[in-house]
Structure formats: structure tokens, C-alpha cells
Design a protein around this motif. Structure first.
Motif, PDB file in Angstrom:
ATOM      1  N   ASP A 143       0.845  -1.197   0.000  1.00 39.49           N
ATOM      2  CA  ASP A 143       0.000   0.000   0.000  1.00 39.49           C
ATOM      3  C   ASP A 143       0.881   1.248   0.000  1.00 39.49           C
ATOM      4  O   ASP A 143       1.809   1.381   0.817  1.00 39.49           O
ATOM      5  CB  ASP A 143      -0.904  -0.021   1.233  1.00 39.49           C
ATOM      6  N   THR A 177      -0.254   4.347   0.530  1.00 35.05           N
ATOM      7  CA  THR A 177      -0.910   5.447   1.231  1.00 35.05           C
ATOM      8  C   THR A 177       0.022   6.120   2.230  1.00 35.05           C
ATOM      9  O   THR A 177       0.187   7.354   2.232  1.00 35.05           O
ATOM     10  CB  THR A 177      -2.169   4.935   1.954  1.00 35.05           C
ATOM     11  N   GLU A 178       0.642   5.372   3.122  1.00 34.89           N
ATOM     12  CA  GLU A 178       1.524   5.951   4.137  1.00 34.89           C
ATOM     13  C   GLU A 178       2.752   6.579   3.500  1.00 34.89           C
ATOM     14  O   GLU A 178       3.261   7.600   3.993  1.00 34.89           O
ATOM     15  CB  GLU A 178       1.929   4.872   5.143  1.00 34.89           C
ATOM     16  N   ARG A 206       2.882   8.045   0.559  1.00 29.66           N
ATOM     17  CA  ARG A 206       2.449   9.322  -0.008  1.00 29.66           C
ATOM     18  C   ARG A 206       2.212  10.363   1.090  1.00 29.66           C
ATOM     19  O   ARG A 206       2.547  11.554   0.923  1.00 29.66           O
ATOM     20  CB  ARG A 206       1.184   9.112  -0.811  1.00 29.66           C
ATOM     21  N   LYS A 207       1.656   9.955   2.224  1.00 22.30           N
ATOM     22  CA  LYS A 207       1.441  10.896   3.325  1.00 22.30           C
ATOM     23  C   LYS A 207       2.766  11.406   3.883  1.00 22.30           C
ATOM     24  O   LYS A 207       2.907  12.582   4.219  1.00 22.30           O
ATOM     25  CB  LYS A 207       0.623  10.227   4.427  1.00 22.30           C
ATOM     26  N   ILE A 265      -4.784  13.073  -0.590  1.00 17.66           N
ATOM     27  CA  ILE A 265      -3.756  12.175  -0.035  1.00 17.66           C
ATOM     28  C   ILE A 265      -3.865  12.129   1.483  1.00 17.66           C
ATOM     29  O   ILE A 265      -3.749  11.073   2.120  1.00 17.66           O
ATOM     30  CB  ILE A 265      -2.355  12.629  -0.469  1.00 17.66           C
ATOM     31  N   ALA A 267      -6.823   9.958   2.663  1.00 17.66           N
ATOM     32  CA  ALA A 267      -6.938   8.608   2.105  1.00 17.66           C
ATOM     33  C   ALA A 267      -6.798   7.560   3.207  1.00 17.66           C
ATOM     34  O   ALA A 267      -5.997   7.708   4.141  1.00 17.66           O
ATOM     35  CB  ALA A 267      -5.872   8.384   1.037  1.00 17.66           C
ATOM     36  N   GLU A 268      -7.588   6.520   3.114  1.00 18.86           N
ATOM     37  CA  GLU A 268      -7.546   5.430   4.081  1.00 18.86           C
ATOM     38  C   GLU A 268      -6.590   4.335   3.611  1.00 18.86           C
ATOM     39  O   GLU A 268      -6.417   4.131   2.405  1.00 18.86           O
ATOM     40  CB  GLU A 268      -8.955   4.843   4.272  1.00 18.86           C
ATOM     41  N   PRO A 269      -5.943   3.589   4.572  1.00 14.04           N
ATOM     42  CA  PRO A 269      -5.040   2.489   4.176  1.00 14.04           C
ATOM     43  C   PRO A 269      -5.793   1.414   3.402  1.00 14.04           C
ATOM     44  O   PRO A 269      -6.985   1.168   3.627  1.00 14.04           O
ATOM     45  CB  PRO A 269      -4.522   1.958   5.514  1.00 14.04           C
TER      46      PRO A 269
END
Length: 607
Positions: free
Chosen positions: A503, A505-506, A508-509, A531, A534-536
Motif C-alpha cells: 500500500d 498510502t503511508e 504518499r502521506k 492524499i 486517504a484510508e489504508p
């Protein structure tokens, strides 16, 4: 770009690399080790048979047709066959494309044959490294035991002589007392040389005679035998092994004979002397007034009986077995010792290697020490097979085994079942059937919706679900697919509950936070907010993939909520099922089927 032209130098380099490259050198080294291992095993096995056999080694066996095959030829044939089988089992264990089942079969076979090779090879190396020394040690041990037994006998004789000296001293003192004051024989008497004095004199003379008899007929012969044992040569002469073995056996027989003579003579004379001393003790034990009284002396009688008990004690021999350990006899002894004490040898070898050769050696069950030469011979035998093992691990066969193709009958049955399912499913074709097969975690799966979960109001979907259910049953009957076990289903379910390892997501955060700290960069706030909120992503395992593939195949949402998965049985290469799925219409000799998708899930294979 034009293709570079090969020069003469590059051709020579390729030839040199072909002749002396890594694969070639490893192959040559493997063949050399294989030859050494085979020769050592043959030599050890042949010598073992000769060493334990009572019949001539050249005796052959009759085979049908009146032909005779010698035992040596049979041993060579057996060793060549089993050594080749050991090498083949090792290749199949580490070769590319072998199944786990094949490896679980071939590796124990290799271990068994390797232990067999090491066991008989040990006899060969031990005979070369430690055979002559072990022969000398065995002879020296026998001589040492014989000398120790003789020394024990001599010490016992010295103790008897000391007892007799005490008896003689006491007897002479009592005789002097009888002459000067009297009263030494248990009743009042006057001084002088009367009857009791004469009785005392006869007792002293009897004791002195016993001591002289022991010195001349007992102690002196034993000392002579001991000297003969000490003069026995420790070395063996002879050019051939047979000559040395005959001389060894003669020396061992001579030593045992001398030792037995010492014990036998000591026991016989000891009993004789003990009888005489007890008889004399009985004479001096008769009190005054009794029949047979001459001189009553209980102290002298007690000392005589003690000396008699000392002389009457038998001499027990405990001689080590002397073994000739050169040639076939030595090989046979070494192999028997190794197999009967495999635990002691293994632990000694481990401690010897770990300690760098400084660890003290252990002993066998019979008390024989395991020497450094024994362990070096075992290391030499293990080293050959260990070298073969390492070279095979470094350079295993890279070509997978060729497997026979599925019979045409099975292919025809699969094709017929799929054609029947396509005919019963409205609007279906082979491409639609292909969309029900997916790959996940080293295995392929056949996915269909549960027949009950389909939309009952949709007659076409119900017909498709029934056709696919019947196709799954036919494939299961052909042992091409199987229902997952409970453990497999539990594992697949657990895969759906975790977070995705891939994933972004983290990541990008984290990148967004770094960019926000840099005041000189203007960010797209809408994209940044997307971003940031966004959820994992949940991990999507086989069930998620199955739901997605049913969506691609056109099943309704209701049908996708309850799925059935079947694992393809053969996971090595193309299964018969995938072989049929990969067929093109041209391969079947039929017209191409119309498809609404631009490309196939399973690419066609060329014929």
C-alpha cells in the motif's frame, strides 16, 4: 545497431572457457571424487568380506548356463551400481524443476548410500592410516596385560614369602625361648634341649623347608616366565601382510601361553603349599593332653593359616584381545568397531573438529580408546562424500526433467466437458471459461459462484451457474481440481484481514509532510487533501481476486457475494486443464469463437 563481428581471440576465449570453465572444472572434480569414493568403498567392502570369511576369497558363484562369477566381480558390480545410484540420487535432490515429493524420496536414499559408502570407505582409509600402528598397539596391550598379571602373581608370592618369614622368625624365637627358659609349647617345662625343644626344632625345620620350596619351585619359575615375556619383540617382521599376520598370531599365542603357564603354575603350587601349611598348623594346634600333641602354639598356627590363605588365592588372567589390524583383517575389525560404536565415533569426531584436534578422545564400549588416527581416517572417508555433496550444491543440474504429456483421452474428456458447459451457458465461449481461472501465491485456482447465490430471476445467469457447477464436478472427478482443506481456507481468509504490504498510502502521506515543511513549494491543495484523507488499503487475497474475476466474467453482485474456489492439482508447468484452455480454435480445428474482449487471459501457444 549492427551485430559485432566475432574475432579469432573471442573464439579462443570461448573454447578455453568451455574446456576449463567453472562447470567443466566442477564436473571433473566431481568425477575424480566419485572415482576415489568408489575405489575406497570397493576396497573396504572387498577386504571386509575377505577378513570375515572363512572360505577362499576367489570362490565364485554359479549362474544359469554353467557360468561362474567370482566374488570380486560381484563386489565391483555392486559398488559401481550403488555408487552411481548415490550420485544420481544427489543430482535429483538438488536438480532444477524437481518436485518436493521427488526430493523427499531421493534425499533419504542419498543419505543411506552415503553412510554405506562412508562406512566401507572408512575401513580402507583406516587400514592405510592406522592399521600398522593399531597392530603394534594391540600386541603391546597384550604384553602389558600379561606382564601386569605376572607382576600381580609375583607380588602375591612376595606377600606369601613375607608371611612365611614372620612364621620362621616366630618359630625361631619360640625355640630359643624353649632352650633358655622353657614353657613355649603350652605346658610347663624346664630349660634345655628336651623333648619340647626337639618338637620346636622340627616345627622350625618344617617352616624353613616350606619357605625354601616356595623360593625354588614357585617364585623362581614365575620370575623366569616374566623375563621371557619382557624379551618378546614388539615389532613384526615380514614382507607380505600374510607373513606379518602369521608372525603376529604366533607371538600372541606365545605370550598367552607364557601368561597361562604363570597362572597355572602359581595356582597349582599355591594350593600345594597351602595344604602343607594348613597341615603344619593343625599339628601345632593340638593342645596338651590330646592325641598327637607335640608342641602347642596357637599363634604359630594362626600365622600359618593366614599364609596358607594367601597362597591359596588363585591368579585370574584378564588379557586384552590382540587383533591383527593390517590388510583385510584390519579392515574388517575397523568396520565392525565403527558400526558397533557409531555414537562414540560421531561424538569424538565432532569434539575433535570443534576443538581443533585438542579434545580428548572417548572410548568404545569394549574400553578401547578412539585415537586421532581413527578420527583422521573417518574424516578422510566423510570428506570425499562431503566434497561430492558441496560440488553438487554449487553446480546442480539446471535442466528440469522432461515429463510425459497428458494422454489424449484425458485431453478429450476435458475438452468435451468444457464444450458441454459452453453449450449450456447462454452466450458463453471458451474465452468466458478462461476468465474463471486465476493465479495466487504459487498456485492456480478455478473460481465459480455458489449455485444458490445466483439471481434466481435471471434465467441466463442461473443456467451459467449450473453449467459451471457441473464443469467443476467433472474436473474434480478427473482429479484435476480439488476443494481446499480447512487449513488452506483459514489461511486464505486471514489474508483478507491484514493490511496491504504494498500500500502506497503511508508513503504518499510521509512525502506530503516533507513537501509541506518546504515553504518554497506550492502544492495542489485538492490533491494534497485527497492524499491526507486517504484510508489504508486492505490486503486483497484470493477471495478478493476471485470476486474481481467474477466481475470480469459478468456475474451479478449477488452471485459474487458467495464464491467457490477449487485448487488445480498439478502445479508443475502446464496442467492438462491449462493445456486445453491454451488451445486456440485453430488448434482444435474449429472456427474462431467470437469474443467481446480484445485479448485472452491465457495466451495461446504455438503449434
Amino acid at each position: 545497431m549492427t551485430e559485432p563481428k566475432s574475432g579469432t581471440g573471442s573464439v579462443k576465449v570461448r573454447w578455453l572457457d568451455y574446456l576449463f570453465g567453472r562447470n567443466t572444472l566442477i564436473g571433473i572434480a566431481s568425477l575424480m571424487l566419485l572415482a576415489i569414493s568408489g575405489y575406497a568403498t570397493w576396497s573396504g567392502m572387498n577386504d571386509f568380506i575377505v577378513g570375515v570369511s572363512t572360505s577362499p576369497a576367489s570362490q565364485g558363484r554359479e549362474i544359469p548356463g554353467g557360468l561362474s562369477v567370482s566374488n570380486e566381480f560381484l563386489v565391483i558390480a555392486v559398488v559401481v551400481a550403488l555408487t552411481f545410484l548415490m550420485w544420481l540420487a544427489l543430482r535429483e535432490t538438488f536438480g532444477a524443476g524437481r518436485s518436493l515429493r521427488d526430493r523427499l524420496i531421493t534425499f533419504p536414499l542419498y543419505l543411506f548410500l552415503a553412510v554405506w559408502s562412508i562406512g566401507f570407505g572408512y575401513g580402507f582409509w583406516w587400514s592405510l592410516i592406522a592399521g600398522e600402528e593399531a597392530t603394534r598397539t594391540s600386541m603391546s596391550g597384550l604384553q602389558e596385560d600379561a606382564r601386569a598379571a605376572s607382576s600381580v602373581v609375583a607380588a602375591r608370592l612376595d606377600a606369601v614369602r613375607i608371611q612365611l618369614d614372620n612364621v620362621v622368625t616366630w618359630s625361631e624365637s619360640q625355640m630359643a625361648r624353649e632352650e633358655t627358659s622353657g614353657g613355649s609349647c603350652g605346658q610347663p617345662s624346664g630349660a634345655g634341649r628336651g623333648p619340647l625343644y626337639n618338637a620346636r626344632l622340627s616345627v622350625r625345620d618344617a617352616v624353613a623347608s616350606l619357605r625354601e620350596s616356595i623360593t625354588t619351585s614357585w617364585i623362581a619359575p614365575v620370575q623366569t616366565d616374566i623375563e621371557e615375556l619382557r624379551k618378546s619383540a614388539a615389532g613384526l617382521e615380514g614382507i607380505t601382510v600374510e607373513e606379518r599376520q602369521r608372525e603376529f598370531e604366533a607371538k600372541a599365542r606365545d605370550i598367552r601361553t607364557h601368561a597361562r603357564n604363570i597362572a597355572s603354575r602359581s595356582n597349582e603350587l599355591g594350593k600345594s603349599v597351602a595344604t602343607e601349611m594348613r597341615a603344619l598348623a593343625e599339628v601345632v594346634s593340638i593342645p596338651p593332653g590330646k592325641a598327637g600333641f607335640s608342641c602347642y602354639d596357637p599363634t604359630l598356627a594362626q600365622r600359618l593359616r593366614q599364609a596358607a590363605d594367601q597362597a591359596d588365592e588363585p591368579a585370574n588372567l584378564d588379557l586384552r584381545v590382540a587383533s591383527f589390524n593390517e590388510g583385510p583383517a584390519g579392515v574388517a575389525n575397523a568396520i565392525k568397531n565403527l558400526w558397533s560404536n557409531i555414537g562414540a565415533y560421531s561424538s569424538s569426531l565432532f569434539n575433535y573438529v570443534i576443538s581443533g584436534g585438542e579434545q580428548a578422545y572417548s572410548q568404545t564400549e569394549s574400553g578401547q580408546p578412539i585415537t586421532g588416527r581413527d578420527l583422521i581416517a573417518l574424516l578422510a572417508s566423510i570428506g570425499i562424500d562431503l566434497g561430492l555433496f558441496v560440488l553438487m550444491v554449487l553446480n546442480p543440474p539446471s535442466t528440469p526433467p522432461s515429463r510425459p504429456r497428458t494422454s489424449s483421452m484425458v485431453i478429450a474428456q476435458i475438452r468435451s466437458a468444457m464444450d458441454m458447459a459452453i453449450a449450456r451457458a447462454p452466450g458463453a465461449d471458451i474465452e468466458w471459461v478462461r476468465r474463471h481461472f486465476i493465479y495466487h501465491n504459487h498456485a492456480s485456482y478455478f473460481v465459480i459462484p455458489n449455485l444458490f447465490s445466483t439471481d434466481s430471476d435471471n434465467q441466463d445467469e442461473s443456467a451459467k451457474a449450473l453449467a459451471m457447477n457441473q464443469l467443476a464436478g467433472v474436473l474434480d472427478d478427473l482429479d484435476l481440481v480439488r476443494w481446499p482443506t480447512r487449513a488452506e481456507l483459514k489461511t486464505l481468509k486471514n489474508e483478507e484481514t491484514g493490511s496491504s504490504d504494498t500500500d502506497l498510502t503511508e508513503i504518499r502521506k510521509e512525502r506530503l509532510r516533507e513537501l509541506e515543511q518546504n515553504k518554497g513549494i506550492e502544492l495542489d491543495q485538492a490533491k494534497a487533501e485527497q492524499i491526507r484523507t486517504a484510508e489504508p488499503v486492505r490486503n486483497h487475497g484470493l477471495f478478493s481476486k476471485a470476486e474481481r474475476v467474477l466481475t470480469i466474467a459478468g456475474w451479478s453482485e449477488k452471485a459474487r457475494r458467495d464464491i467457490e474456489i477449487f485448487k488445480l492439482v498439478d502445479v508443475e508447468g502446464l496442467t492438462p486443464l491449462l493445456e486445453v484452455l491454451n488451445e486456440t480454435p485453430a488448434t482444435k480445428g474449429a472456427k474462431p469463437a467470437e469474443s467481446t474482449t480484445p485479448k485472452q487471459i491465457a495466451p495461446p501457444t504455438s503449434t
